[in-house]
Design an enzyme around this catalytic site. Structure first.
Site: not given
Ligand code: ADP
Length: 522
Positions: A324, A214
């Site tokens: 990062c 994804k």
């Molecule tokens: P940011 O907050 O900078 O968007 P994230 O860590 O939330 O960073 O996002 C990194 C990746 O994790 C993206 O592909 C996002 O869609 C995915 N992501 C965000 N929330 C979840 C979740 N609850 N479970 C799995 N993947 C997630």
């Protein structure tokens, strides 16, 4: 990536509410895009499942924004839970029927082909990254170059996955072998869309796994484009499946899926923690995480100042600070503090920022409005904490998510701008006197992703490097990646290593085989 405590309220705004999800009966599966660098290409808009581009089951779509203009580029199909099921089925079928049992030479051959195709289309791919992420073409070209090299490096590893023979005396013959894990779920962020695709796909495929990946909802375009190259390279259908969608829906389903045997994630520490919990509570799938950082960049009195200032710039402003391992805490020894701060300020103010496609631009746009808001909020926090703003601290007065390179000095070590990951072009500069003090300051963080050391004294460099708690140490350089050198975090910066031989460990499991030798039949 980043952890933000002040902006919990902001963080809680669901991405879904910021990016409209729309119902369309149908959109074309490919759209012609004119890149600002004069290249026109065909952008796939469908999910890439079982070797084909397809609409999502529910025909939902979401918009993709150009961060440099704040305008919509196009809509693409949005995967949902039912699409994850189909992708996992395709990946499982490919794992069982072709890929895991193939001669590794075949896996190597198609990965070499893929690397060549990435090089062939490198101008298009760099353009897509700049368009979709906002990063300068200069940074995007760096990424694509490393992507091709890394995929080629993985191709080379494909037929070098070795086990061992274990001697236990004449009565038995023992060996261990490394086997692929199965269907791997991979969730990647928006700061290096294609590079993170390669760090995930490369070692997984080289070792015989299949993947359901994804991309981040903000930057899905390059992973879809490169799927065409996956097809062209002859990688069998179902080995690579790309399903753009939202974290809370598709990401969540990947993390909890029973048939996914491993999840690899790059992103924020908060989301990483959540994914690890979801993995534990579902099927105890194996987890690797590459998370946030607040990395120290240390300058000693005997450093080569000109070269060091360049490293400080690359350390924090490369990729618009959305990296990062950014060297976001600079520590300068008292003998050269004033000189370094002055030269660093001048260098940061002479950086060309703006339109990522313009010649000479080093720093492009931040990736989203949300990111701009968070960064500027940290600028306010820094001022409120009494730090001195040396440079930047504001947006460019034009459309697009551009923020000037920002330097704070006179910071308190327990202040939030020193402790928390900002994930933008914002850096703090502090003074120290002794080597021990530098080591103590550098290690005073829950993160441990990277560190920089600048000195002409090799003994000091190695000694300090040994004492720093970080997965990567750069000496007299910074943000200097090589496909053979492992990268990953200590502490809250993650679990597992990417690139180099170590990355293969993430995608294999060891089987020990012990055979009793029946001498009577000999
Ligand atoms: P940011 O907050 O900078 O968007 P994230 O860590 O939330 O960073 O996002 C990194 C990746 O994790 C993206 O592909 C996002 O869609 C995915 N992501 C965000 N929330 C979840 C979740 N609850 N479970 C799995 N993947 C997630």
């Amino acid at each position: 990536m980043f952890r933000l405590q002040t902006t919990t309220a902001l963080r809680n705004i669901s991405v879904l509410s910021l990016k409209a999800s729309r119902n369309y009966s149908t959109i074309p599966l490919s759209v012609k895009i004119d890149l600002p660098n004069g290249i026109t290409y065909d952008q796939p808009t469908g999910l890439f499942i079982d070797g084909k581009f397809v609409p999502s089951r529910q025909h939902k779509t979401f918009e993709v924004i150009n961060p440099s203009t704040e305008e919509e580029i196009l809509h693409i199909y949005e995967a949902r839970e039912d699409d994850v099921e189909i992708a996992v089925e395709a990946a499982q079928k490919a794992f069982d029927s072709t890929w895991s049992t193939a001669d590794p030479e075949f896996r190597g051959r198609v990965l070499y082909k893929l690397a060549d195709l990435i090089e062939r289309d490198s101008e298009i791919l760099a353009g897509i990254e700049s368009l979709d992420n906002g990063k300068s073409l200069f940074c995007a070209k760096y990424d694509v170059n490393l992507v091709a090299k890394y995929i080629r490096s993985c191709a080379g590893w494909a037929d070098k996955v070795y086990g061992r023979i274990i001697e236990t005396g004449d009565s038995h013959f023992n060996y261990s072998k490394r086997e692929p894990i199965g269907v791997c779920g991979q969730i990647i962020p928006w700061n290096f869309p294609l590079l993170m695709w390669s760090w995930k796909i490369g070692p997984a495929l080289a070792t015989g796994n299949t993947v359901v990946l994804k991309p981040a909802e903000a930057t899905p375009l390059s992973a879809l484009y490169v799927s065409k190259l996956v097809q062209e390279a002859g990688i069998p259908a179902g080995v690579v499946n790309i399903i753009p969608g939202f974290g809370k829906i598709v990401g969540e389903r990947i993390a909890t899926h029973q048939k996914i045997k491993k999840v690899a994630f790059t992103g924020s520490t908060a989301t990483g923690r959540h994914i690890m919990k979801a993995a534990a509570e579902s099927n105890l799938k194996k987890v690797t995480l590459e998370l946030g950082g607040k990395s120290p960049n240390i300058v000693f009195n005997d450093a080569d100042i000109k070269q060091t200032v360049q490293s400080l710039i690359t350390g924090i402003f490369f990729n618009s600070g959305e990296i990062c391992c950014a060297g976001s805490r600079i520590y300068v020894q008292d003998g050269v503090y004033d000189e370094v701060l002055k030269a660093f300020k001048e260098a940061s103010e002479s950086l060309k920022i703006g339109n990522p496609f313009e010649e000479g631009v080093f720093q492009g746009a931040q990736t989203s409005q949300m990111q701009v808001d968070k960064i500027l909020q940290y600028v306010d926090i820094g001022k409120a904490e009494g730090a001195t703003l040396i440079a930047g601290g504001e947006r460019l007065n034009q459309k697009g998510y551009f923020i000037r390179p920002t330097i704070f000095a006179d910071v308190k070590e327990d202040s939030r701008i020193v402790k928390e990951e900002i994930f933008g072009p914002v850096v703090t500069v502090s003074k120290f006197s002794t080597v021990d003090e530098a080591v103590k300051l550098a290690n005073d963080s829950s993160y441990g992703l990277a560190a920089g050391i600048h000195t002409q004294d090799l003994n000091k460099a190695v000694d300090v490097s040994n004492r720093i708690k970080a997965g990567t140490v750069w000496i007299n350089t910074y943000n200097d990646f090589h496909q053979q050198v492992p990268f990953g975090g200590y502490g809250e910066s993650g679990i597992g290593r990417e690139m180099g031989a170590d990355a293969l460990d993430n995608y294999t499991q060891v089987k020990g085989v012990r055979i009793a030798i029946n001498k009577k039949t000999v």
